[in-house]
Design a protein around this motif. Sequence first.
Motif, PDB file in Angstrom:
ATOM      1  N   TYR A  48       0.831  -1.197   0.000  1.00 15.33           N
ATOM      2  CA  TYR A  48       0.000   0.000   0.000  1.00 15.33           C
ATOM      3  C   TYR A  48       0.878   1.265   0.000  1.00 15.33           C
ATOM      4  N   SER A  49       0.529   2.206  -0.841  1.00 16.03           N
ATOM      5  CA  SER A  49       1.290   3.456  -0.957  1.00 16.03           C
ATOM      6  C   SER A  49       0.381   4.653  -0.663  1.00 16.03           C
ATOM      7  N   HIS A  50       0.973   5.829  -0.707  1.00 12.06           N
ATOM      8  CA  HIS A  50       0.224   7.074  -0.468  1.00 12.06           C
ATOM      9  C   HIS A  50      -0.587   6.985   0.827  1.00 12.06           C
ATOM     10  N   ARG A  51       0.085   6.514   1.875  1.00 15.04           N
ATOM     11  CA  ARG A  51      -0.617   6.262   3.134  1.00 15.04           C
ATOM     12  C   ARG A  51      -1.008   7.546   3.862  1.00 15.04           C
ATOM     13  N   HIS A  52      -0.606   8.701   3.334  1.00 14.83           N
ATOM     14  CA  HIS A  52      -1.010   9.943   4.008  1.00 14.83           C
ATOM     15  C   HIS A  52      -2.522  10.120   4.012  1.00 14.83           C
ATOM     16  N   VAL A  53      -3.234   9.421   3.085  1.00 18.66           N
ATOM     17  CA  VAL A  53      -4.696   9.562   3.058  1.00 18.66           C
ATOM     18  C   VAL A  53      -5.322   8.991   4.324  1.00 18.66           C
ATOM     19  N   LEU A  54      -4.630   8.073   5.001  1.00 16.57           N
ATOM     20  CA  LEU A  54      -5.145   7.553   6.266  1.00 16.57           C
ATOM     21  C   LEU A  54      -5.217   8.670   7.304  1.00 16.57           C
ATOM     22  N   TRP A  55      -4.213   9.509   7.308  1.00 14.22           N
ATOM     23  CA  TRP A  55      -4.212  10.656   8.230  1.00 14.22           C
ATOM     24  C   TRP A  55      -5.210  11.729   7.786  1.00 14.22           C
ATOM     25  N   THR A  56      -5.420  11.832   6.474  1.00 17.15           N
ATOM     26  CA  THR A  56      -6.467  12.743   6.004  1.00 17.15           C
ATOM     27  C   THR A  56      -7.817  12.297   6.548  1.00 17.15           C
ATOM     28  N   ALA A  77     -15.357  14.635   3.580  1.00 16.99           N
ATOM     29  CA  ALA A  77     -14.357  13.718   4.128  1.00 16.99           C
ATOM     30  C   ALA A  77     -13.983  12.643   3.114  1.00 16.99           C
ATOM     31  N   ASN A  78     -14.983  12.063   2.456  1.00 15.44           N
ATOM     32  CA  ASN A  78     -14.701  11.012   1.477  1.00 15.44           C
ATOM     33  C   ASN A  78     -14.012  11.571   0.234  1.00 15.44           C
ATOM     34  N   LEU A  79     -14.417  12.760  -0.193  1.00 18.18           N
ATOM     35  CA  LEU A  79     -13.779  13.349  -1.363  1.00 18.18           C
ATOM     36  C   LEU A  79     -12.286  13.552  -1.127  1.00 18.18           C
ATOM     37  N   ALA A  80     -11.932  13.957   0.080  1.00 13.15           N
ATOM     38  CA  ALA A  80     -10.522  14.184   0.398  1.00 13.15           C
ATOM     39  C   ALA A  80      -9.764  12.876   0.597  1.00 13.15           C
ATOM     40  N   SER A  81     -10.391  11.933   1.277  1.00 12.75           N
ATOM     41  CA  SER A  81      -9.692  10.704   1.669  1.00 12.75           C
ATOM     42  C   SER A  81      -9.532   9.717   0.514  1.00 12.75           C
ATOM     43  N   TYR A  82     -10.466   9.720  -0.440  1.00 16.72           N
ATOM     44  CA  TYR A  82     -10.443   8.739  -1.523  1.00 16.72           C
ATOM     45  C   TYR A  82      -9.769   9.269  -2.786  1.00 16.72           C
ATOM     46  N   HIS A  83      -9.000  10.343  -2.700  1.00 20.07           N
ATOM     47  CA  HIS A  83      -8.511  10.948  -3.932  1.00 20.07           C
ATOM     48  C   HIS A  83      -7.435  10.119  -4.630  1.00 20.07           C
ATOM     49  N   HIS A  84      -6.843   9.109  -3.963  1.00 20.40           N
ATOM     50  CA  HIS A  84      -5.893   8.226  -4.635  1.00 20.40           C
ATOM     51  C   HIS A  84      -6.519   6.886  -5.041  1.00 20.40           C
ATOM     52  N   ARG A  85      -7.764   6.661  -4.600  1.00 18.74           N
ATOM     53  CA  ARG A  85      -8.454   5.428  -4.982  1.00 18.74           C
ATOM     54  C   ARG A  85      -9.951   5.739  -5.103  1.00 18.74           C
ATOM     55  N   PRO A  86     -10.317   6.536  -6.103  1.00 22.04           N
ATOM     56  CA  PRO A  86     -11.701   7.013  -6.192  1.00 22.04           C
ATOM     57  C   PRO A  86     -12.669   5.917  -6.611  1.00 22.04           C
ATOM     58  N   SER A  87     -13.922   6.076  -6.179  1.00 15.57           N
ATOM     59  CA  SER A  87     -14.973   5.124  -6.562  1.00 15.57           C
ATOM     60  C   SER A  87     -16.201   5.843  -7.109  1.00 15.57           C
ATOM     61  N   THR A  88     -16.187   7.175  -7.136  1.00 14.69           N
ATOM     62  CA  THR A  88     -17.297   7.947  -7.696  1.00 14.69           C
ATOM     63  C   THR A  88     -16.723   9.033  -8.609  1.00 14.69           C
ATOM     64  N   PRO A  89     -17.559   9.587  -9.502  1.00 16.12           N
ATOM     65  CA  PRO A  89     -17.062  10.660 -10.368  1.00 16.12           C
ATOM     66  C   PRO A  89     -16.508  11.864  -9.608  1.00 16.12           C
ATOM     67  N   LEU A  90     -17.144  12.261  -8.508  1.00 12.31           N
ATOM     68  CA  LEU A  90     -16.661  13.421  -7.759  1.00 12.31           C
ATOM     69  C   LEU A  90     -15.308  13.140  -7.120  1.00 12.31           C
ATOM     70  N   GLN A  91     -15.119  11.904  -6.641  1.00 15.13           N
ATOM     71  CA  GLN A  91     -13.811  11.546  -6.088  1.00 15.13           C
ATOM     72  C   GLN A  91     -12.760  11.511  -7.201  1.00 15.13           C
ATOM     73  N   THR A  92     -13.162  11.129  -8.413  1.00  9.30           N
ATOM     74  CA  THR A  92     -12.250  11.150  -9.555  1.00  9.30           C
ATOM     75  C   THR A  92     -11.846  12.581  -9.896  1.00  9.30           C
ATOM     76  N   ILE A  93     -12.774  13.530  -9.714  1.00  7.57           N
ATOM     77  CA  ILE A  93     -12.458  14.941  -9.966  1.00  7.57           C
ATOM     78  C   ILE A  93     -11.337  15.408  -9.043  1.00  7.57           C
ATOM     79  N   ILE A  94     -11.396  15.037  -7.763  1.00  7.06           N
ATOM     80  CA  ILE A  94     -10.333  15.424  -6.824  1.00  7.06           C
ATOM     81  C   ILE A  94      -9.008  14.791  -7.246  1.00  7.06           C
ATOM     82  N   GLN A  95      -9.056  13.528  -7.670  1.00 13.64           N
ATOM     83  CA  GLN A  95      -7.832  12.862  -8.106  1.00 13.64           C
ATOM     84  C   GLN A  95      -7.239  13.544  -9.338  1.00 13.64           C
ATOM     85  N   GLU A  96      -8.083  13.866 -10.317  1.00 13.55           N
ATOM     86  CA  GLU A  96      -7.597  14.504 -11.533  1.00 13.55           C
ATOM     87  C   GLU A  96      -7.040  15.893 -11.233  1.00 13.55           C
ATOM     88  N   ALA A  97      -7.718  16.635 -10.360  1.00 14.29           N
ATOM     89  CA  ALA A  97      -7.216  17.960  -9.981  1.00 14.29           C
ATOM     90  C   ALA A  97      -5.883  17.853  -9.265  1.00 14.29           C
TER      91      ALA A  97
END
Length: 837
Positions: A48-56, A77-97
């Motif tokens: 597992y990488s990018h473990r800083h999302v756990l602290w987010t 909270a989910n939009l911020a925490s899931y930005h490296h492993r998105p499961s919805t379009p809005l979470q994908t937006i955070i990842q792309e940004a």
Amino acid sequence: MEQEQSEAVALGALLHDIGKFMQRAGLPLSQQSKNMENTICPVFRGRYSHRHVLWTNEFFDNYFPKDRIDRSQDNVANLASYHHRPSTPLQTIIQEADRLSAGMDRKTYTKVAEEEISKRGHIVERLAPVFEEICLAKNIFEGFHFRYPLKPLSPPYMFPEKTEDVVDLQQTKSVFEYSQLWEAFRDECRSLSKLKPLTLFLDSLLFLLERFTWAIPSATYSLGRQTWTDISLYDHSVTTSAIALALYLYHKSTDSMTEEAIRDREKKKFIFVNLDVSGIQRFIFDIAVDSTRGAARILRARSFYLALLMEGAARCVFKEFGLFSPSRVISAGGRAVIVAPLLEAAERKIETIQHEIDRFLWSNYFGELTINLSWIPVSGKELELDCFPACLEALTQSAQRAKLRKMSSMIGNPENHRFDAFWKEYEPDKGICRACGKKQAKVPVREEADSFHCLDCARFRDLGRSIVTSVYMGFYPDSDHKEDDGIHVCGGWFRFSDSVPCADGLEAAWVLQSEKRSSLPYWMVANYVPLFCEKDPHNDLYTDPRHNTEQLIEDARTGIERRGIKTLRRKPSDSGFQGRPYLCIFKADVDNLGFLFGYGLRDLFRKGDNRLTLGRYATFSRMIDRFFSFYLPDFFRTAEEYSDTYTIFAGGDDLFIVGPWDKTLLLSNRIYSDFRRYTCSNPDITLSGSLNLMKSRYPVNYMSRVAEKGLDKAKGETQDKNSLHLWGEVIPWSQFPGIIKVKDELDRLMNDPSSKVSRRFVYELMIIKDMKGRFVEGQSMQCGAYASLFRYKLGRLDKQKMPKEVQNTLIRLYRDYIEGDQPLQLGIQWALYLNRN
């Protein structure tokens, strides 16, 4: 629901990497956050990488206000925490940004072995200054040698230091520094829950992030490569939030909220809206020459008003496009850049905003002051490192075209060109405004009989005092208001108070006094002016009729009672009123700023070494502004020897100050040396200035014109600029310390009876220098006796048993000043002015 989603996207993107802060501070994870590892952490090389999302995730569980987190799948909270492993379009937006923001800024050094990465660790690295990599013609960038200390944003810690003095390879010490910073941030975060309107909450959160994460590198290692650390966590978070919100609004309006559409970087989805003020210098300094009292206050207010005007215009753009403060990625020196979505009606919206701004400025300032809006469409591809320079060039060209079309929205309506209403409100007994000389006079000037100001200049006088004495400032959008209640700008009103602004209708609020702690953001404004204090009754300068008129003495008495603003007067020396009773004005600005922004991060002598990105561009702009608007006011406030410095304006890339002449001459050298240290002594980032001695009775607006002419000479008479105009001469700053040294030596000799050096002898050195010049130029053969005249004068002093070391000093001055080319006459003139009764 749509508005709530846009809020969640803006906040989630702004806080998506807050976990890096907590992780580096060594905070323990709860079991609940640990259990999220297989859900929100991506897998890289079998682990597992990018473990800083756990602290987010931990941050939103324990520190973020619960009333701002709903129960939806796409809550903040989910939009911020899931930005490296998105499961919805809005979470994908955070990842792309996040990828667009990081991808356009991130550069890496050569491949670093994994064991080396493990040995050093990402925690020990510190933020590198963008100033060090600016290159025009002189600087050669071969790597970073400076870093910023890991401290909150405050004047003492704004200066970069040598890497070896900042970076400690011991991870335990680095973790401790992060933990100290985190605890301070955590304590400040608790006050945010009191701020209910989203705009107040978001602005305050943005300020806290700037204060505590400005010196935290956003990334140090990426896929086995050591990454440049010149982009802060704050700058990365802001650009990510701006891009994410624009992406969301674009895909929402085009009904294309799919993963494939969101990741498409070829399609133009953004627009960069550029706001640029024209007519700044004329607006600030265009005051009638005979306006003597209150001119400094009006100048200071006009400079500050430009910032208010830009704030109001930016909020007009926010309102039209549904944006928030993080969307403004650049704001300094009369310019702002806002990232907005490319909506179908985008051009019409901008035209509507431009018309409203034009109409406001036309009716209030006859079009002499304008805010020009321009914009370009941008794709995700154009935000990448290799493409952004062309994008920025297109934005610059668009801004230039907009300047050529100033006030074009007002053309065509005959009513806009009629001024017959002017005479309907004109009162012959009051005449034209004493200050601006343009509008109908309405308000009597308290300090001057039979003198009147127009409504605008009267408000500016009040504003000049408010920004010094008031503690808070609030912004209220256009709604119910009184004409005499606050400062009107396009889009709303600014009101000043000593208590927290009323929340009814309040959209934004700031603290104006840096020493006043509050949950509200601090408005970085150079508002320092000297105030009367208790010890002033003992200061003869203000209370002795030998030096002041009855009116000035009364002003001082009133100021002492009310702790008001001091009048512009020179302080006496410890030994009495020795020396000329002059003031000194110092005006300075950064050289070649346009070239620095356009080409400083594109090393034209090294093909392909492009470093120009939106993040670095914004960082450079923000850091330049911080020196003038944040560091200098604090320095004036805390440095007792310069406490009588009067700030007319400072911000963007320039300053204009007034003070006692002898102190201000020394202060100018301190400001220059601090600026050089602040910019890593980069030879391509320089400052030019003008020093002019003035009698205290001269109007400040007259002083400003003299200073501007001197500054033009300093920049125009030397190829490299980086110069100072003083007493009619232009010299490089490198010679100024020598002039100070000569001044000190001569001042000491003239005040030491045993030296036998009189003021007359020092003055005759200037005569001998003039003789030498006339002889060399062939104007007078008789002047060839200049050397003999000096020996004669020196011999007379020797007969008076002049000490040997004094004789050696005078001979050295003769060699350097008369036979040499050093402009030591400036030091001699300085010493003479100090010792005239």
